[in-house]
Design an enzyme around this catalytic site. Structure first.
Site, PDB file in Angstrom:
ATOM      1  N   TRP A  62       0.809  -1.224   0.000  1.00  0.00           N
ATOM      2  CA  TRP A  62       0.000   0.000   0.000  1.00  0.00           C
ATOM      3  C   TRP A  62       0.841   1.273   0.000  1.00  0.00           C
ATOM      4  CZ3 TRP A  62       1.654   2.619   4.148  1.00  0.00           C
ATOM      5  CH2 TRP A  62       2.162   1.879   5.220  1.00  0.00           C
ATOM      6  N   ASN A  63       2.131   1.171   0.315  1.00  0.00           N
ATOM      7  CA  ASN A  63       2.857   2.426   0.568  1.00  0.00           C
ATOM      8  C   ASN A  63       3.289   3.173  -0.696  1.00  0.00           C
ATOM      9  OD1 ASN A  63       4.818   0.566   0.005  1.00  0.00           O
ATOM     10  ND2 ASN A  63       6.143   1.087   1.713  1.00  0.00           N
ATOM     11  N   PRO A 113      -3.272  -5.929  -5.999  1.00  0.00           N
ATOM     12  CA  PRO A 113      -2.812  -4.780  -5.216  1.00  0.00           C
ATOM     13  C   PRO A 113      -3.183  -4.930  -3.742  1.00  0.00           C
ATOM     14  CG  PRO A 113      -4.807  -4.209  -6.435  1.00  0.00           C
ATOM     15  CD  PRO A 113      -4.490  -5.644  -6.779  1.00  0.00           C
ATOM     16  N   ALA A 114      -2.570  -4.118  -2.898  1.00  0.00           N
ATOM     17  CA  ALA A 114      -2.880  -4.163  -1.462  1.00  0.00           C
ATOM     18  C   ALA A 114      -4.353  -3.813  -1.244  1.00  0.00           C
ATOM     19  CB  ALA A 114      -1.995  -3.178  -0.712  1.00  0.00           C
ATOM     20  N   SER A 164       6.060  -7.281   3.380  1.00  0.00           N
ATOM     21  CA  SER A 164       6.786  -7.621   4.600  1.00  0.00           C
ATOM     22  C   SER A 164       7.625  -8.886   4.429  1.00  0.00           C
ATOM     23  CB  SER A 164       5.788  -7.816   5.741  1.00  0.00           C
ATOM     24  OG  SER A 164       4.898  -8.864   5.414  1.00  0.00           O
ATOM     25  N   LEU A 208      11.478  -6.937   0.242  1.00  0.00           N
ATOM     26  CA  LEU A 208      10.903  -7.101   1.580  1.00  0.00           C
ATOM     27  C   LEU A 208      11.269  -5.939   2.505  1.00  0.00           C
ATOM     28  CD1 LEU A 208      11.623 -10.933   1.794  1.00  0.00           C
ATOM     29  CD2 LEU A 208       9.599  -9.768   0.898  1.00  0.00           C
ATOM     30  N   CYS A 256      10.096   1.212   2.767  1.00  0.00           N
ATOM     31  CA  CYS A 256      11.074   0.178   3.108  1.00  0.00           C
ATOM     32  C   CYS A 256      12.492   0.733   3.149  1.00  0.00           C
ATOM     33  CB  CYS A 256      10.991  -0.934   2.079  1.00  0.00           C
ATOM     34  SG  CYS A 256      11.097  -0.289   0.419  1.00  0.00           S
ATOM     35  N   GLU A 307      11.984  -2.914  12.195  1.00  0.00           N
ATOM     36  CA  GLU A 307      11.506  -1.865  11.297  1.00  0.00           C
ATOM     37  C   GLU A 307      10.322  -1.164  11.987  1.00  0.00           C
ATOM     38  OE1 GLU A 307       9.641  -3.436   7.753  1.00  0.00           O
ATOM     39  OE2 GLU A 307      10.433  -1.817   6.527  1.00  0.00           O
TER      40      GLU A 307
HETATM   41  P1  NAP Z   1       2.295  -7.018   3.654  1.00  0.00           P
HETATM   42  O1  NAP Z   1       1.332  -7.171   4.738  1.00  0.00           O
HETATM   43  O2  NAP Z   1       3.322  -8.064   3.474  1.00  0.00           O
HETATM   44  O3  NAP Z   1       1.418  -6.830   2.332  1.00  0.00           O
HETATM   45  C1  NAP Z   1       1.969  -6.684   1.062  1.00  0.00           C
HETATM   46  C2  NAP Z   1       1.079  -7.366   0.046  1.00  0.00           C
HETATM   47  O4  NAP Z   1       1.014  -8.747   0.341  1.00  0.00           O
HETATM   48  C3  NAP Z   1      -0.362  -6.857   0.045  1.00  0.00           C
HETATM   49  O5  NAP Z   1      -0.857  -6.895  -1.274  1.00  0.00           O
HETATM   50  C4  NAP Z   1      -1.060  -7.905   0.900  1.00  0.00           C
HETATM   51  O6  NAP Z   1      -2.427  -8.025   0.617  1.00  0.00           O
HETATM   52  C5  NAP Z   1      -0.333  -9.156   0.459  1.00  0.00           C
HETATM   53  N1  NAP Z   1      -0.439 -10.265   1.415  1.00  0.00           N
HETATM   54  C6  NAP Z   1      -0.675 -10.211   2.747  1.00  0.00           C
HETATM   55  N2  NAP Z   1      -0.702 -11.460   3.260  1.00  0.00           N
HETATM   56  C7  NAP Z   1      -0.489 -12.315   2.229  1.00  0.00           C
HETATM   57  C8  NAP Z   1      -0.407 -13.736   2.106  1.00  0.00           C
HETATM   58  N3  NAP Z   1      -0.543 -14.544   3.159  1.00  0.00           N
HETATM   59  N4  NAP Z   1      -0.170 -14.269   0.896  1.00  0.00           N
HETATM   60  C9  NAP Z   1      -0.024 -13.476  -0.184  1.00  0.00           C
HETATM   61  N5  NAP Z   1      -0.103 -12.127  -0.143  1.00  0.00           N
HETATM   62  C10 NAP Z   1      -0.316 -11.554   1.054  1.00  0.00           C
HETATM   63  O7  NAP Z   1       3.137  -5.680   3.760  1.00  0.00           O
HETATM   64  P2  NAP Z   1       2.584  -4.208   3.998  1.00  0.00           P
HETATM   65  O8  NAP Z   1       2.285  -4.037   5.423  1.00  0.00           O
HETATM   66  O9  NAP Z   1       1.528  -3.878   3.029  1.00  0.00           O
HETATM   67  O10 NAP Z   1       3.870  -3.361   3.568  1.00  0.00           O
HETATM   68  C11 NAP Z   1       4.855  -3.041   4.465  1.00  0.00           C
HETATM   69  C12 NAP Z   1       6.104  -3.865   4.275  1.00  0.00           C
HETATM   70  O11 NAP Z   1       6.515  -3.878   2.906  1.00  0.00           O
HETATM   71  C13 NAP Z   1       7.257  -3.300   5.035  1.00  0.00           C
HETATM   72  O12 NAP Z   1       7.985  -4.319   5.676  1.00  0.00           O
HETATM   73  C14 NAP Z   1       8.111  -2.654   3.966  1.00  0.00           C
HETATM   74  O13 NAP Z   1       9.459  -2.511   4.315  1.00  0.00           O
HETATM   75  C15 NAP Z   1       7.890  -3.562   2.814  1.00  0.00           C
HETATM   76  N6  NAP Z   1       8.159  -2.876   1.559  1.00  0.00           N
HETATM   77  C16 NAP Z   1       9.273  -3.243   0.870  1.00  0.00           C
HETATM   78  C17 NAP Z   1       9.610  -2.596  -0.296  1.00  0.00           C
HETATM   79  C18 NAP Z   1      10.829  -3.004  -1.049  1.00  0.00           C
HETATM   80  O14 NAP Z   1      10.948  -2.618  -2.191  1.00  0.00           O
HETATM   81  N7  NAP Z   1      11.733  -3.774  -0.463  1.00  0.00           N
HETATM   82  C19 NAP Z   1       8.790  -1.560  -0.782  1.00  0.00           C
HETATM   83  C20 NAP Z   1       7.648  -1.212  -0.066  1.00  0.00           C
HETATM   84  C21 NAP Z   1       7.352  -1.892   1.111  1.00  0.00           C
HETATM   85  P3  NAP Z   1      -3.524  -7.320   1.574  1.00  0.00           P
HETATM   86  O15 NAP Z   1      -3.238  -5.886   1.518  1.00  0.00           O
HETATM   87  O16 NAP Z   1      -4.799  -7.690   0.925  1.00  0.00           O
HETATM   88  O17 NAP Z   1      -3.323  -7.912   2.937  1.00  0.00           O
END
Ligand code: NAP
Length: 480
Positions: free
Chosen positions: A148-149, A173-174, A227, A249, A282, A382
């Site tokens: 979402w970010n 998408p998120a 994440s 991640l 991130c 984090e």
């Molecule tokens: P998240 O909870 O892991 O969600 C990311 C995506 O994964 C969303 O589309 C989410 O869908 C989906 N998801 C959640 N649970 C899942 C599952 N069991 N199986 C498959 N997909 C699943 O992360 P977030 O809270 O949105 O984002 C924050 C994290 O992303 C932070 O740790 C940040 O550092 C990291 N990030 C990394 C980068 C990079 O380039 N390294 C860039 C941006 C963010 P729903 O929304 O429907 O739950």
């Protein structure tokens, strides 16, 4: 505003007709009810992508580049509308959302061109009657799961290379920010992208949709940004069919300031790196390591600028720091502050919730914590919030050791004027990205990604397209 799912070039309701509400994190208002795609919809989207794959793959790179470039132009044409939608969905200030539109479009432009540079190879044969070559072929249907970010840029950072390589794609998408992805899908029709090449399945059941991606044999690549916890789940799921995964991640970026740094530049960089998207990126600086000789001066100036940052609804004029994305995000950032204070740190500024008129209770004061030690949660995890923990160090090797003492390895920042130190420290930091006197290193033409538990693979740069290509070695006997 488009709020229905997108498959085979058309927008439609979810098969079960269900919808979920997307809300503005600043004030909790409903932006739109959105089609709640489930596994059947994911299957239909994969069907559409699989059907479109042979003809999309058969086009020349130049032909594939045209709609991608056109889509970038259309995003820039509609920049104000897209920025407003992005700000509504994820809460970031409008100025940042405008920057994100341009950043998102840049991936389409870059990869439209890179698609034309997917060069193969010829290899000298050991038998004079043979010719050996390596071809690069699009791997198949690609799936993307985005956070979402960066509701726009994380979609195009995956879509640009996948489509330029000749893959077709399904995006999940998120749940908080599907409207930005659907807006891109809508523009893709105007850009002339053939039906089925891009498909978008929003939904509240991420695991079930992802399950379809790992089940279907046509899906040969899954790219995920989110994440580390979910990334590890996806690696496990990828094992059954040996699906290729690219993972961007979590991060835990150190921001190292040496005694000889340009103090004003370091403070400006610290603000840009820490408080962008209220600390919810991130690559946001997550730990400030400041050499003892400059520590007090840095903290004094940094805290003064932080205290003056304007907190509010991202769409309100002048807002510099928006809300946390949800209650859990606010609770985590607050818990990190409380843990640090309980263990002896002090808030040089901030540390409490802020009430913003007409808004939800989702705002934390931009915070600078001093006297932070490695035992504190904010130093180890984090935070993903507007909290800047500062820790003093004495020698260069201490800074490098502290910076590397984490399972993460995405981005690190170094502030110094010493050329030799720049090279030593850049080489010693166990990170995928190092910003030297640069708080915002991410650009479309450079490889973005982490080491250790921050991910696998790279997005952007000439490397980004390789993730979507299979190597095919051809050995050709041309004579006896
Ligand atoms: P998240 O909870 O892991 O969600 C990311 C995506 O994964 C969303 O589309 C989410 O869908 C989906 N998801 C959640 N649970 C899942 C599952 N069991 N199986 C498959 N997909 C699943 O992360 P977030 O809270 O949105 O984002 C924050 C994290 O992303 C932070 O740790 C940040 O550092 C990291 N990030 C990394 C980068 C990079 O380039 N390294 C860039 C941006 C963010 P729903 O929304 O429907 O739950």
């Amino acid at each position: 505003m488009q709020s229905r799912l997108f498959a085979h070039g058309t927008f439609r309701d979810a098969g079960n007709s269900r919808k979920f509400e997307v809300r503005n994190p600043a004030n909790g208002s409903v932006i739109a009810p959105v089609a709640d795609g489930g596994p059947d919809d994911a299957h239909a989207a994969v069907d559409a992508a699989a059907a479109a794959f042979p003809s999309w793959r058969a086009l020349t790179a130049l032909e594939r580049a045209r709609p991608l470039r056109r889509l970038a132009e259309l995003m820039l044409r509609d920049a104000e509308r897209l920025a407003d939608l992005c700000s509504q969905e994820c809460g970031k200030p409008l100025a940042e959302a405008r920057t994100e539109v341009a950043y998102a479009a840049s991936f389409l432009e870059w990869f439209a061109e890179e698609g034309r540079r997917v060069y193969g190879e010829t290899i000298p044969a050991s038998d004079p009657a043979k010719r050996l070559m390596v071809l690069k072929r699009p791997c198949g249907v690609a799936a993307a799961i985005t956070p979402w970010n960066f509701p726009l840029a994380m979609v195009t950072r995956k879509m640009g290379p996948a489509l330029a390589a000749g893959c077709t794609q399904v995006v999940k998408p998120a749940e908080q920010t599907p409207l930005s992805a659907l807006a891109i899908a809508e523009l893709s029709v105007e850009a002339g992208l053939p039906a089925g090449v891009l498909n978008v399945v929003p939904g509240s059941g991420a695991a079930a949709i992802a399950g379809v991606f790992f089940e279907r044999p046509e899906v040969r690549h899954v790219s995920f940004t989110g994440s580390t916890e979910v990334g590890k789940l996806l690696i496990r799921q990828s094992a059954d069919r040996v699906v290729r995964v690219s993972l961007e991640l979590g991060g835990h970026a150190p921001f190292i300031v040496f005694d000889d740094a340009d103090l004003d530049a370091a403070v400006a960089g610290a603000i840009a790196s820490k408080f962008r998207n209220a600390g919810q990126t991130c690559v946001c600086a997550n730990r400030f390591l400041v050499q003892r000789g400059i520590h007090d001066a840095f903290v004094e100036r940094f805290a003064a600028v932080v205290a003056a940052l304007k907190v509010g609804d991202g769409r309100a004029p002048g807002t510099q720091v928006g809300p946390l994305i949800d209650d859990a995000g606010l609770a985590k950032a607050e818990a990190h502050v409380a843990d640090a204070i309980a263990q002896g740190a002090r808030a040089a500024t901030g540390g409490r919730r802020v009430r913003v008129d007409g808004c939800a209770d989702r705002f934390l004061e931009p915070t600078v914590l001093v006297g932070v030690t490695p035992a504190m949660r904010c130093f180890r995890e984090e935070t993903f919030g507007p909290v800047a923990p500062v820790c003093a160090f004495d020698r260069e090797e201490d800074a490098v050791r502290m910076a590397n003492d984490t399972p993460y390895g995405l981005a690190a920042y170094v502030w110094t004027r010493d050329g030799a130190r720049i090279m030593h420290v850049s080489e010693a930091l166990d990170y995928g990205i190092v910003g030297v006197n640069d708080a915002l290193p991410a650009v479309a033409q450079a490889p973005f990604g982490g080491v250790k538990q921050s991910g696998l693979g790279r997005e952007g740069g000439r490397q980004g397209i390789e993730e979507y290509l299979d190597l095919r070695y051809v050995s050709w006997r041309i004579g006896k």
